[in-house]
Design a protein around this motif. Sequence first.
Motif, PDB file in Angstrom:
ATOM      1  N   VAL A 108      28.277  -3.567 -20.788  1.00 42.65           N
ATOM      2  CA  VAL A 108      28.522  -4.862 -19.932  1.00 42.65           C
ATOM      3  C   VAL A 108      29.254  -3.980 -18.731  1.00 42.65           C
ATOM      4  O   VAL A 108      28.802  -4.478 -17.447  1.00 42.65           O
ATOM      5  N   VAL A 109      29.915  -2.980 -18.752  1.00 41.41           N
ATOM      6  CA  VAL A 109      30.567  -2.171 -17.784  1.00 41.41           C
ATOM      7  C   VAL A 109      29.284  -1.560 -17.056  1.00 41.41           C
ATOM      8  O   VAL A 109      29.539  -1.818 -15.796  1.00 41.41           O
ATOM      9  N   ALA A 110      28.445  -0.960 -17.602  1.00 45.32           N
ATOM     10  CA  ALA A 110      27.519  -0.170 -16.999  1.00 45.32           C
ATOM     11  C   ALA A 110      26.489  -1.357 -16.289  1.00 45.32           C
ATOM     12  O   ALA A 110      26.228  -1.226 -14.884  1.00 45.32           O
ATOM     13  N   GLY A 111      26.295  -2.529 -16.834  1.00 41.69           N
ATOM     14  CA  GLY A 111      25.463  -3.555 -16.245  1.00 41.69           C
ATOM     15  C   GLY A 111      26.495  -4.183 -14.768  1.00 41.69           C
ATOM     16  O   GLY A 111      25.601  -4.477 -13.738  1.00 41.69           O
ATOM     17  N   THR A 112      27.590  -4.558 -15.064  1.00 44.85           N
ATOM     18  CA  THR A 112      28.186  -4.908 -14.034  1.00 44.85           C
ATOM     19  C   THR A 112      28.383  -3.815 -12.754  1.00 44.85           C
ATOM     20  O   THR A 112      28.214  -4.102 -11.666  1.00 44.85           O
ATOM     21  N   GLY A 113      28.606  -2.655 -13.071  1.00 45.66           N
ATOM     22  CA  GLY A 113      28.427  -1.579 -11.934  1.00 45.66           C
ATOM     23  C   GLY A 113      27.217  -1.564 -11.262  1.00 45.66           C
ATOM     24  O   GLY A 113      27.087  -1.472 -10.070  1.00 45.66           O
ATOM     25  N   GLU A 114      26.111  -1.506 -12.249  1.00 46.54           N
ATOM     26  CA  GLU A 114      24.779  -1.569 -11.317  1.00 46.54           C
ATOM     27  C   GLU A 114      24.555  -2.618 -10.589  1.00 46.54           C
ATOM     28  O   GLU A 114      24.099  -2.787  -9.489  1.00 46.54           O
ATOM     29  N   GLY A 115      24.951  -3.960 -10.890  1.00 41.63           N
ATOM     30  CA  GLY A 115      24.833  -5.189 -10.230  1.00 41.63           C
ATOM     31  C   GLY A 115      25.616  -5.043  -8.963  1.00 41.63           C
ATOM     32  O   GLY A 115      25.279  -5.459  -7.770  1.00 41.63           O
ATOM     33  N   VAL A 116      26.884  -4.378  -8.894  1.00 43.37           N
ATOM     34  CA  VAL A 116      27.791  -4.380  -7.776  1.00 43.37           C
ATOM     35  C   VAL A 116      27.190  -3.493  -6.711  1.00 43.37           C
ATOM     36  O   VAL A 116      27.046  -3.708  -5.706  1.00 43.37           O
ATOM     37  N   MET A 117      26.751  -2.420  -7.330  1.00 40.99           N
ATOM     38  CA  MET A 117      25.722  -1.348  -6.428  1.00 40.99           C
ATOM     39  C   MET A 117      24.630  -1.924  -5.663  1.00 40.99           C
ATOM     40  O   MET A 117      24.357  -1.650  -4.551  1.00 40.99           O
ATOM     41  N   LEU A 118      23.966  -2.545  -6.929  1.00 39.43           N
ATOM     42  CA  LEU A 118      22.773  -3.317  -6.098  1.00 39.43           C
ATOM     43  C   LEU A 118      23.172  -4.517  -4.768  1.00 39.43           C
ATOM     44  O   LEU A 118      22.331  -4.475  -3.923  1.00 39.43           O
TER      45      LEU A 118
END
Length: 370
Positions: A108-118
């Motif tokens: 979840v944390v990794a997915g959220t981080g990837e979404g924010v960076m994208l």
Amino acid sequence: MGVPADFSVEERSDTGAVLRFTGDLNIATVGPIDKQLKSLDQTLGLIDMADAGHIDTVGAWIVHRLARDHGCDIVNLSESGARLVEAVGKSDLGAVERPHRPNVVTRVVAGTGEGVMLAFSSMLAMLSFFGAIVRAMLAQAANPRRIRWAATVRHFELVGASALGIVGLMSFLIGIVIAQQGSVQLRQFGAEVFTVNLVGRLTLRELGVLMTAIMVAGRSGSAFAAQIGTMKLTEEIDAMRTIGVSPIEALVLPRVAAAVLMMILLAFYAMMVAMAGGAFLLWITLDLPITTFIQRIQEVVPIHDFYVGMIKAPVFGLIIALSGCYQGMQVRGNAEEVGARTTAAVVQGIFMVIVLDAFFAVFFTEVGWG
């Protein structure tokens, strides 16, 4: 066809039985013995390939599977046969380690981080794209002969005139729904007359321009992305750059100009048609004359509600055109990418329109146009 494959089993007490293959082990000959090999109940300690003939991939797989299931060794195998058995052993899915799967919190944390960076990278890319559009506009303003009037007028027709039917129908029905639901709720308090206030303010200030923007995003924003994306895929845009034609000036600016200007006219048209739908329903259900409805609108709806809608319209048009053209220019690789970018253009355009609408609602309330 070759020599038929066969085998024999010799009992050996210390390490288990020895299985000896004879004949060719290939796809044409190994079929009859496959079921017999699967049904062996002896424990094998060794597989002897000394008397085996030609072996292909199918035969190598059967030998490997037999050795794997019984945990035994293979001896007297030819060099080519050994390479085949080793190759099929590497492709055995049972021998592949299952990749490590992080726990739920990490995912979840990794997915959220990837979404924010994208999101940040997409925002920066769109700002850069907007800067290229502004630069091209200034270049055309300095040299008006570079303006492509034919393409611009053509997109005026596609974005504006061709959308009048669907936008008008949608707006008329929205006006009817607002009037019907509002009158039902206000009837409980004996205040049906205030339905006119509800219809007027909602259509002029919010729903008229917002629903029109959503329709334009789904209709024209997707078309912009698909058209430019297809040209990018067929290398037409690269050809334009090669001959010295700016794709921003030739493809993007006419679409941006059409979306901005036509959104103003479509929003005004939608407001009027939506109020007509509300007036029609109130005339049917409450026996409220049309002239009374118009007079009441003039009395209770402040003029700044109309200004709010008209200010929003060109901004929404710019966002829709910017999103559609940007996604079209990002197409890479294949036709599937065109579909993905077209979908992204619609989703991104509608999302940004709703976010901006929320911002405008707060802003105009703060400046006293609430």
